[in-house]
Design a protein around this motif. Structure first.
Motif, PDB file in Angstrom:
ATOM      1  N   SER A  99       0.849  -1.193   0.000  1.00  0.00           N
ATOM      2  CA  SER A  99       0.000   0.000   0.000  1.00  0.00           C
ATOM      3  C   SER A  99       0.886   1.244   0.000  1.00  0.00           C
ATOM      4  CB  SER A  99      -0.917  -0.004   1.227  1.00  0.00           C
ATOM      5  OG  SER A  99      -1.734  -1.164   1.236  1.00  0.00           O
ATOM      6  N   SER A 100       0.446   2.319  -0.694  1.00  0.00           N
ATOM      7  CA  SER A 100       1.356   3.444  -0.896  1.00  0.00           C
ATOM      8  C   SER A 100       0.646   4.740  -1.259  1.00  0.00           C
ATOM      9  CB  SER A 100       2.336   3.092  -2.022  1.00  0.00           C
ATOM     10  OG  SER A 100       3.203   4.155  -2.334  1.00  0.00           O
ATOM     11  N   LEU A 101       1.302   5.866  -0.932  1.00  0.00           N
ATOM     12  CA  LEU A 101       0.863   7.173  -1.407  1.00  0.00           C
ATOM     13  C   LEU A 101       1.170   7.348  -2.900  1.00  0.00           C
ATOM     14  CD1 LEU A 101       2.024   9.628   1.417  1.00  0.00           C
ATOM     15  CD2 LEU A 101      -0.333   9.173   0.742  1.00  0.00           C
ATOM     16  N   MET A 102       2.023   6.506  -3.431  1.00  0.00           N
ATOM     17  CA  MET A 102       2.434   6.589  -4.827  1.00  0.00           C
ATOM     18  C   MET A 102       1.322   6.054  -5.728  1.00  0.00           C
ATOM     19  SD  MET A 102       5.893   5.007  -6.550  1.00  0.00           S
ATOM     20  CE  MET A 102       5.501   3.367  -5.920  1.00  0.00           C
ATOM     21  N   MET A 103       0.699   6.935  -6.481  1.00  0.00           N
ATOM     22  CA  MET A 103      -0.445   6.549  -7.294  1.00  0.00           C
ATOM     23  C   MET A 103      -0.091   5.559  -8.394  1.00  0.00           C
ATOM     24  SD  MET A 103      -3.295   7.812  -6.167  1.00  0.00           S
ATOM     25  CE  MET A 103      -2.619   7.344  -4.559  1.00  0.00           C
ATOM     26  N   GLU A 104       1.182   5.564  -8.837  1.00  0.00           N
ATOM     27  CA  GLU A 104       1.596   4.605  -9.864  1.00  0.00           C
ATOM     28  C   GLU A 104       1.433   3.162  -9.401  1.00  0.00           C
ATOM     29  OE1 GLU A 104       4.362   8.207 -10.486  1.00  0.00           O
ATOM     30  OE2 GLU A 104       3.377   7.161  -8.830  1.00  0.00           O
ATOM     31  N   ARG A 105       1.394   2.968  -8.079  1.00  0.00           N
ATOM     32  CA  ARG A 105       1.265   1.620  -7.534  1.00  0.00           C
ATOM     33  C   ARG A 105      -0.005   0.926  -8.020  1.00  0.00           C
ATOM     34  NH1 ARG A 105       4.058  -0.659  -3.470  1.00  0.00           N
ATOM     35  NH2 ARG A 105       5.714   0.244  -4.752  1.00  0.00           N
ATOM     36  N   GLN A 106      -1.072   1.697  -8.249  1.00  0.00           N
ATOM     37  CA  GLN A 106      -2.313   1.079  -8.688  1.00  0.00           C
ATOM     38  C   GLN A 106      -2.209   0.500 -10.093  1.00  0.00           C
ATOM     39  OE1 GLN A 106      -5.984   3.339  -9.277  1.00  0.00           O
ATOM     40  NE2 GLN A 106      -7.054   1.888  -7.969  1.00  0.00           N
ATOM     41  N   ASN A 107      -1.265   0.988 -10.899  1.00  0.00           N
ATOM     42  CA  ASN A 107      -1.097   0.446 -12.243  1.00  0.00           C
ATOM     43  C   ASN A 107      -0.736  -1.030 -12.210  1.00  0.00           C
ATOM     44  OD1 ASN A 107      -1.537   3.027 -13.272  1.00  0.00           O
ATOM     45  ND2 ASN A 107       0.644   3.531 -13.313  1.00  0.00           N
ATOM     46  N   ALA A 108       0.054  -1.407 -11.209  1.00  0.00           N
ATOM     47  CA  ALA A 108       0.501  -2.796 -11.096  1.00  0.00           C
ATOM     48  C   ALA A 108      -0.491  -3.669 -10.348  1.00  0.00           C
ATOM     49  CB  ALA A 108       1.864  -2.846 -10.409  1.00  0.00           C
ATOM     50  N   TYR A 109      -1.362  -3.040  -9.541  1.00  0.00           N
ATOM     51  CA  TYR A 109      -2.293  -3.806  -8.710  1.00  0.00           C
ATOM     52  C   TYR A 109      -3.725  -3.291  -8.891  1.00  0.00           C
ATOM     53  CZ  TYR A 109       1.993  -5.251  -6.301  1.00  0.00           C
ATOM     54  OH  TYR A 109       3.236  -5.747  -5.999  1.00  0.00           O
ATOM     55  N   ALA A 110      -4.128  -3.127 -10.132  1.00  0.00           N
ATOM     56  CA  ALA A 110      -5.436  -2.524 -10.419  1.00  0.00           C
ATOM     57  C   ALA A 110      -6.597  -3.297  -9.816  1.00  0.00           C
ATOM     58  CB  ALA A 110      -5.626  -2.386 -11.929  1.00  0.00           C
ATOM     59  N   THR A 111      -6.517  -4.619  -9.826  1.00  0.00           N
ATOM     60  CA  THR A 111      -7.629  -5.430  -9.313  1.00  0.00           C
ATOM     61  C   THR A 111      -7.457  -5.800  -7.845  1.00  0.00           C
ATOM     62  OG1 THR A 111      -6.576  -7.508 -10.028  1.00  0.00           O
ATOM     63  CG2 THR A 111      -8.035  -6.398 -11.606  1.00  0.00           C
ATOM     64  N   GLU A 112      -6.314  -5.466  -7.261  1.00  0.00           N
ATOM     65  CA  GLU A 112      -6.056  -5.825  -5.863  1.00  0.00           C
ATOM     66  C   GLU A 112      -5.988  -4.607  -4.958  1.00  0.00           C
ATOM     67  OE1 GLU A 112      -3.740  -6.523  -8.244  1.00  0.00           O
ATOM     68  OE2 GLU A 112      -3.788  -8.699  -8.580  1.00  0.00           O
ATOM     69  N   SER A 113      -6.447  -3.433  -5.458  1.00  0.00           N
ATOM     70  CA  SER A 113      -6.311  -2.223  -4.660  1.00  0.00           C
ATOM     71  C   SER A 113      -7.498  -1.293  -4.840  1.00  0.00           C
ATOM     72  CB  SER A 113      -5.027  -1.475  -5.055  1.00  0.00           C
ATOM     73  OG  SER A 113      -5.116  -1.000  -6.389  1.00  0.00           O
ATOM     74  N   VAL A 114      -7.630  -0.373  -3.879  1.00  0.00           N
ATOM     75  CA  VAL A 114      -8.632   0.685  -3.950  1.00  0.00           C
ATOM     76  C   VAL A 114      -7.955   1.987  -3.559  1.00  0.00           C
ATOM     77  CG1 VAL A 114     -10.601  -0.808  -3.453  1.00  0.00           C
ATOM     78  CG2 VAL A 114      -9.362   0.281  -1.568  1.00  0.00           C
ATOM     79  N   ILE A 115      -8.530   3.105  -3.980  1.00  0.00           N
ATOM     80  CA  ILE A 115      -8.004   4.422  -3.617  1.00  0.00           C
ATOM     81  C   ILE A 115      -8.820   4.950  -2.440  1.00  0.00           C
ATOM     82  CG2 ILE A 115      -7.551   6.771  -4.358  1.00  0.00           C
ATOM     83  CD1 ILE A 115      -5.833   4.744  -5.777  1.00  0.00           C
ATOM     84  N   ILE A 116      -8.127   5.322  -1.364  1.00  0.00           N
ATOM     85  CA  ILE A 116      -8.792   5.878  -0.196  1.00  0.00           C
ATOM     86  C   ILE A 116      -8.146   7.210   0.165  1.00  0.00           C
ATOM     87  CG2 ILE A 116      -9.403   3.589   0.693  1.00  0.00           C
ATOM     88  CD1 ILE A 116      -7.112   3.913   2.738  1.00  0.00           C
TER      89      ILE A 116
END
Length: 218
Positions: A99-116
């Motif tokens: 989990s990270s403040l780095m928004m690029e992280r969601q590119n690699a984990y699109a189906t395993e993450s949510v933005i909060i």
């Protein structure tokens, strides 16, 4: 098998260059508090030793507090500013530490993450005054802002363990920061004591020794 053995270079660096009972451990990006607990068991400690864990995920921070009631736990992200920010939270336990403040992280984990939304603060605001024997930073791509957010408090740190990202992170669409962290830490008077790759070649763990501190011994 000792699950925390990869943290042994922290212990070795402290005992070689400082020694004596520690008074404080700070674990930024603590995840579950277990790393701080491992260090607490491996190092000589003062009777009133303080362990401070910082974890952006509220549920995880609450779990740390329940598991280790003597720890001081802050449920916040840390960076070089104070406010609120978007945060990529992993929804699967397997990836919770990513989990990270780095928004690029969601590119690699699109189906395993949510933005909060999470609160964000600087470490130099929340940390008590005095020596920080061990500072562990594992903040998924945000190490440089977190170091900046320590301000002048970096001079109080004896040993720093910092997880950094290498150029291999480009395969995940993410930037690297390992060289920038080295430049920042050297400018602050720290000496690189150890480099390891516990979690693969894209993640570089760096151990730094504060050679400018009055307690430093060669």
């Amino acid at each position: 098998m000792d699950s925390g053995i990869w943290l042994q270079p922290i212990v070795d660096g402290y005992q070689k260059h400082f020694g004596g009972p520690i008074s404080r451990i700070v674990d930024a990006g603590s995840r579950d508090g277990d790393d701080a607990q491992w260090l607490l068991k491996k190092l000589p400690v003062q009777k009133d030793v303080q362990v401070i864990c910082v974890e952006a995920r509220k549920n995880a921070a609450e779990a740390i507090q329940q598991k280790y009631p003597n720890f001081l736990v802050f449920a916040t992200a840390v960076s070089d500013f104070v406010g609120n920010a978007k945060f990529v939270e992993m929804t699967e336990d397997e990836f919770s530490g990513s989990s990270s403040l780095m928004m690029e992280r969601q590119n690699a984990y699109a189906t395993e993450s949510v933005i909060i939304d999470v609160p964000v603060t600087r470490l130099d605001i929340i940390l008590p005054s005095g020596t920080i024997d061990i500072l562990k930073i594992d903040v998924e791509g945000q190490s440089v802002p977190v170091i900046s957010g320590m301000g002048e408090r970096m001079q109080d740190v004896l040993v720093a363990h910092i997880e950094t990202e290498t150029p291999e992170r480009k395969a995940w669409g993410e930037p690297s920061n390992n060289i920038e962290v080295m430049e920042v830490m050297q400018d602050l008077g720290f000496s690189l004591a150890n480099v390891s790759y516990q979690w693969g070649w894209s993640l570089q763990d760096q151990i730094w020794i504060n050679t400018r501190h009055e307690r430093y011994k060669d």
